[in-house]
Design a protein around this motif. Structure first.
Motif, mmCIF file in Angstrom:
data_model
loop_
_atom_site.group_PDB
_atom_site.id
_atom_site.type_symbol
_atom_site.label_atom_id
_atom_site.label_comp_id
_atom_site.label_asym_id
_atom_site.label_seq_id
_atom_site.Cartn_x
_atom_site.Cartn_y
_atom_site.Cartn_z
ATOM 1 N N VAL A 56 0.850 -1.190 0.000
ATOM 2 C CA VAL A 56 0.000 0.000 0.000
ATOM 3 C C VAL A 56 0.887 1.241 0.000
ATOM 4 O O VAL A 56 2.117 1.144 0.031
ATOM 5 C CB VAL A 56 -0.952 0.000 1.217
ATOM 6 C CG1 VAL A 56 -1.814 -1.241 1.204
ATOM 7 C CG2 VAL A 56 -0.178 0.102 2.529
ATOM 8 N N THR A 57 0.298 2.423 -0.042
ATOM 9 C CA THR A 57 1.055 3.672 -0.032
ATOM 10 C C THR A 57 1.227 4.186 1.398
ATOM 11 O O THR A 57 0.249 4.283 2.139
ATOM 12 C CB THR A 57 0.310 4.740 -0.856
ATOM 13 O OG1 THR A 57 0.175 4.243 -2.181
ATOM 14 C CG2 THR A 57 1.075 6.045 -0.882
ATOM 15 N N TYR A 58 2.456 4.477 1.765
ATOM 16 C CA TYR A 58 2.749 4.999 3.106
ATOM 17 C C TYR A 58 3.104 6.480 3.016
ATOM 18 O O TYR A 58 3.445 6.975 1.943
ATOM 19 C CB TYR A 58 3.924 4.235 3.715
ATOM 20 C CG TYR A 58 3.611 2.773 3.948
ATOM 21 C CD1 TYR A 58 3.108 2.330 5.167
ATOM 22 C CD2 TYR A 58 3.791 1.832 2.934
ATOM 23 C CE1 TYR A 58 2.805 1.003 5.383
ATOM 24 C CE2 TYR A 58 3.487 0.490 3.131
ATOM 25 C CZ TYR A 58 3.001 0.084 4.363
ATOM 26 O OH TYR A 58 2.685 -1.230 4.568
ATOM 27 N N LYS A 59 3.026 7.161 4.152
ATOM 28 C CA LYS A 59 3.493 8.553 4.202
ATOM 29 C C LYS A 59 4.594 8.642 5.235
ATOM 30 O O LYS A 59 4.416 8.180 6.369
ATOM 31 C CB LYS A 59 2.345 9.495 4.574
ATOM 32 C CG LYS A 59 1.346 9.683 3.452
ATOM 33 C CD LYS A 59 0.287 10.699 3.819
ATOM 34 C CE LYS A 59 -0.712 10.852 2.679
ATOM 35 N NZ LYS A 59 -1.871 11.656 3.089
ATOM 36 N N ILE A 60 5.710 9.237 4.831
ATOM 37 C CA ILE A 60 6.863 9.309 5.736
ATOM 38 C C ILE A 60 7.342 10.749 5.859
ATOM 39 O O ILE A 60 7.527 11.440 4.855
ATOM 40 C CB ILE A 60 8.008 8.407 5.220
ATOM 41 C CG1 ILE A 60 7.545 6.943 5.223
ATOM 42 C CG2 ILE A 60 9.272 8.586 6.072
ATOM 43 C CD1 ILE A 60 8.586 5.969 4.705
ATOM 44 N N GLN A 61 7.525 11.167 7.129
ATOM 45 C CA GLN A 61 8.113 12.488 7.354
ATOM 46 C C GLN A 61 9.560 12.286 7.795
ATOM 47 O O GLN A 61 9.829 11.565 8.761
ATOM 48 C CB GLN A 61 7.340 13.228 8.452
ATOM 49 C CG GLN A 61 7.781 14.677 8.599
ATOM 50 C CD GLN A 61 7.098 15.373 9.763
ATOM 51 O OE1 GLN A 61 6.794 14.737 10.770
ATOM 52 N NE2 GLN A 61 6.878 16.664 9.637
ATOM 53 N N THR A 62 10.479 12.883 7.050
ATOM 54 C CA THR A 62 11.889 12.753 7.415
ATOM 55 C C THR A 62 12.258 13.842 8.430
ATOM 56 O O THR A 62 11.469 14.746 8.693
ATOM 57 C CB THR A 62 12.784 12.854 6.158
ATOM 58 O OG1 THR A 62 12.250 13.861 5.314
ATOM 59 C CG2 THR A 62 12.810 11.539 5.410
ATOM 60 N N ASN A 63 13.456 13.748 8.986
ATOM 61 C CA ASN A 63 13.863 14.678 10.047
ATOM 62 C C ASN A 63 13.808 16.144 9.632
ATOM 63 O O ASN A 63 13.623 17.020 10.465
ATOM 64 C CB ASN A 63 15.273 14.327 10.542
ATOM 65 C CG ASN A 63 15.244 13.037 11.357
ATOM 66 O OD1 ASN A 63 14.204 12.679 11.928
ATOM 67 N ND2 ASN A 63 16.362 12.331 11.393
ATOM 68 N N ASP A 64 13.958 16.407 8.310
ATOM 69 C CA ASP A 64 13.889 17.803 7.857
ATOM 70 C C ASP A 64 12.438 18.315 7.779
ATOM 71 O O ASP A 64 12.188 19.419 7.325
ATOM 72 C CB ASP A 64 14.592 17.955 6.498
ATOM 73 C CG ASP A 64 14.050 16.973 5.467
ATOM 74 O OD1 ASP A 64 13.010 16.331 5.748
ATOM 75 O OD2 ASP A 64 14.666 16.841 4.394
ATOM 76 N N GLY A 65 11.477 17.464 8.217
ATOM 77 C CA GLY A 65 10.089 17.924 8.260
ATOM 78 C C GLY A 65 9.311 17.677 6.975
ATOM 79 O O GLY A 65 8.109 17.911 6.914
ATOM 80 N N VAL A 66 9.960 17.168 5.931
ATOM 81 C CA VAL A 66 9.297 16.962 4.640
ATOM 82 C C VAL A 66 8.530 15.641 4.636
ATOM 83 O O VAL A 66 9.024 14.619 5.104
ATOM 84 C CB VAL A 66 10.349 16.954 3.492
ATOM 85 C CG1 VAL A 66 9.670 16.660 2.147
ATOM 86 C CG2 VAL A 66 11.090 18.279 3.460
ATOM 87 N N TRP A 67 7.278 15.688 4.101
ATOM 88 C CA TRP A 67 6.471 14.480 3.966
ATOM 89 C C TRP A 67 6.617 13.906 2.558
ATOM 90 O O TRP A 67 6.606 14.649 1.590
ATOM 91 C CB TRP A 67 4.991 14.779 4.199
ATOM 92 C CG TRP A 67 4.622 14.941 5.642
ATOM 93 C CD1 TRP A 67 4.473 16.114 6.314
ATOM 94 C CD2 TRP A 67 4.343 13.890 6.576
ATOM 95 N NE1 TRP A 67 4.119 15.868 7.629
ATOM 96 C CE2 TRP A 67 4.027 14.513 7.808
ATOM 97 C CE3 TRP A 67 4.330 12.494 6.488
ATOM 98 C CZ2 TRP A 67 3.710 13.781 8.956
ATOM 99 C CZ3 TRP A 67 4.008 11.768 7.622
ATOM 100 C CH2 TRP A 67 3.707 12.413 8.837
ATOM 101 N N ASN A 68 6.731 12.595 2.464
ATOM 102 C CA ASN A 68 6.777 11.931 1.163
ATOM 103 C C ASN A 68 5.812 10.772 1.127
ATOM 104 O O ASN A 68 5.629 10.086 2.121
ATOM 105 C CB ASN A 68 8.179 11.386 0.900
ATOM 106 C CG ASN A 68 9.088 12.445 0.330
ATOM 107 O OD1 ASN A 68 8.773 13.059 -0.690
ATOM 108 N ND2 ASN A 68 10.198 12.684 1.015
#
Ligand code: GDP
Ligand code: MG
Length: 597
Positions: A371-383
């Motif tokens: 499925v599609t996940y959403k990830i926020q990296t330490n720099d605050g950006v969501w992918n």
């Protein structure tokens, strides 16, 4: 045609309750199709639909009925029954004023009866309960009426009992449509305002656009404008499906029909767009539809790297007819050049794959769906992440979210305990329980979509001996305790085998996958170590021992479920192998990650 003589309606039902059969019967009773022309289940005109007995695309058929000297036009807008195609249900309901809620008088209310009835209620439709299959000796119409009243809060006293199979009482259904479904509102003198609810591609005519007119009229020669796309076209032909394409001089307010302009690609037609006139006063845009959501992704790779361009062409052709399917190129260290494909759900994935196999002669390797996940990296950006290989290092993840769905289960009361256990094993969150009748119950849980798509349906069927049904809708994204689990073959990470799973499941999943791989990968002349790892931590290991001289290779053992067999279906006489490093890995092994232990 005066809008007061038009009735637009859909049939909503759980799968197999008889929607297609009833549609056929209505076409026959109204004389739209003569007995001679009648092929069984006329509306399901795609081969695959017929084969699987499901309705994928919605269609709109016009019927003319003469009653007491007055002519009525009844437009039946068909809706698909499977959860994967829920968005098409909403789309069709927007074009109707009423819905037949068809319930099998023996089976009773099921999960998709509830889901689809709620949709019809949301759209403010006049709902006419129909109890089908009253010819069955075990039909229990009175109990089913009660189920409809308790679960849906609808008045079922005037429900119509009929048999779509024998035709018994089907004429009463026509009367109820005329008497109870409100006629469309709108005004023929107002500027054209029409909703695009579907489109299909015809090799000779280009895009064929299905419309519901809210206001105004449209005729050949008109210049029309798509408000959302901003494009203008000349209308070449309008008409209705009876169920063949039948030309009309014009379409007027309240009618449902098709329009052909010179549009060469479905990509330029937006479902949910509003059509108005390009000259003079224009109409307001209608509230559009949501884009269909791709819930499930997988990688598709040609076994033979030379087939890459052929595969691209084949996928492109499929997409012309099915814009809800998406694909983009991706590369895998293990599998080379291929495509990441997005689907509405697992059934949609199977259908696309099957078409691909039927229409091209390529050997394909498919990776396990995710499925599609959403990830926020330490720099605050969501992918958005559609593939496990795109998951960054755990140390760089601030928040990891997964899609969660709200699932309805309907089952005989004796299986409640079993289904509750299944849900809690899958970390579901209990929402509520309802009794439809003393014998039947509905359970509602919030569960991660990943758990649902893998094998929930199969598990439910086996726990309830086939009597349980389920349906789900997207609830939203929620933070999870998720990790990427990698698989190493002979010390090398095989990117196409990585999966995303709950941290607490990682060890058993890792062990199960490795065990499965050991069965699927044939022996080589050397030892092949297999490992499962989270980052640098090894959670499971196995070794495939080297082939000894006199022993013929231990090949693909192990029993797998029917569905996995289908996914892994091997073309006769062709071996699907991918050589990674110098280890030959069969296609089936790429689905080993579906093992849940
Ligand atoms: P759909 O999935 O809702 O479109 O259901 P179908 O129209 O394909 O019907 C499912 C099955 O039920 C088929 O085998 C039909 O022949 C059968 N069926 C439909 N209506 C009746 C009915 O009134 N009586 C009986 N006995 N069987 C029916
Ligand atoms: Mg059907």
């Amino acid at each position: 045609l005066d809008p007061s003589r038009i009735r637009n309606f859909s049939i909503v039902a759980h799968i197999d309750h008889g929607k297609s059969t009833l549609a056929d019967r209505l076409l026959e009773v109204t004389g739209t199709v003569t007995l001679r022309e009648m092929k069984e289940q006329l509306l399901d005109d795609m081969d695959l639909e017929r084969e699987r007995g499901i309705t994928i695309k919605s269609h709109a058929v016009s019927m003319r009925v003469d009653r007491d000297g007055e002519e009525y036009e009844l437009n039946l807008i068909d809706t698909p029954g499977h959860v994967d195609f829920q968005y098409e249900v909403s789309r069709s309901l927007t074009c109707c004023e009423g819905a037949l809620l068809l319930v099998d008088a023996f089976q009773g209310v099921e999960a998709q009866t509830v889901a689809n009835a709620y949709k019809a209620i949301e759209h403010d439709l006049e709902i006419i309960p129909i109890l089908n299959k009253i010819d069955l000796v075990h039909a229990r119409p009175d109990e089913v009426k009660e189920e409809i009243e308790t679960t849906l809060g609808l008045d079922a006293t005037e429900a119509i009992g009929c048999s779509a199979k024998t035709g018994q009482n089907c004429a009463a259904v026509i009367d109820a449509i005329i008497d109870r479904v409100p006629p469309p509102k709108g005004n023929n003198d107002a500027p054209l305002q029409a909703m695009v609810f579907d489109s299909v591609y015809d090799e000779y005519r280009g895009a064929i656009i299905y419309l519901r007119l809210m206001n105004g009229m449209v005729r050949p020669g008109d210049r029309i404008k798509f408000l959302q796309a901003g494009t203008e076209h000349e209308v070449l032909e309008v008409g209705q499906l009876t169920p063949k394409r039948t030309q009309r001089d014009f379409l007027s307010t309240g009618q449902v029909g098709y329009m052909i302009c010179n549009i060469k690609s479905l990509g330029n037609v937006h479902i949910g767009d509003t059509v108005t006139t390009a000259r003079g006063k224009q109409a307001e845009p209608l509230p559009g539809y949501d884009e269909p959501k791709r819930m499930v992704f997988c990688g598709l790779y040609p076994s033979d790297g030379h087939d890459f361009e052929n595969l691209r062409e084949a996928l492109g052709k499929l997409q012309v007819n099915d814009p809800s399917f998406v694909f983009e190129p991706e590369t895998s260290d293990a599998l080379g050049f291929g495509f990441r494909c997005g689907f509405l759900g697992l059934l949609h994935m199977e259908i696309v794959q099957q078409r691909l196999e039927q229409e091209s002669d390529m050997d394909l390797v498919q990776t396990a769906p995710n499925v599609t996940y959403k990830i926020q990296t330490n720099d605050g950006v969501w992918n958005e992440v559609h593939t496990p290989t795109r998951v960054p290092d755990a140390s760089d993840i601030k928040e990891f979210q997964q899609p969660v769905v709200r699932v309805n289960f309907v089952m005989p009361a004796e299986y409640i305990g079993g289904v509750m256990k299944l849900c809690s094993d899958r970390r579901g969150v209990f929402v509520r329980q309802e009794y439809l009748s003393p014998q039947r119950s509905m359970l509602v849980y919030d569960i991660s979509l990943a758990e649902v798509v893998y094998d929930m349906h199969d598990r439910l069927k086996s726990i309830t001996r086939g009597y349980g049904t389920m349906d789900y809708e997207m609830k939203g994204y929620e933070a999870g305790d998720l990790v990427r689990l990698d698989i190493l073959v002979k010390g090398d990470r095989v990117d196409a085998l990585s999966i995303i799973c709950d941290k607490r499941d990682a060890d058993p999943r890792g062990r199960a996958v490795i065990k499965k791989l050991k069965e699927e990968i044939p022996r080589h002349m050397f030892e092949v170590p297999l490992q499962a790892a989270i980052g640098t931590r090894i959670v499971a290991r196995e070794t495939i021992s080297a082939m000894s001289k006199n022993v013929t290779a231990k090949c693909y053992g192990g029993d797998i479920s029917r569905k996995k067999k289908l996914w892994a279906k091997q073309k006769e006489g062709k071996k699907r192998m991918k050589s990674i490093g110098n280890v030959d890995i069969p296609q089936k092994a790429f689905l080993a990650v579906l093992e849940t232990g």
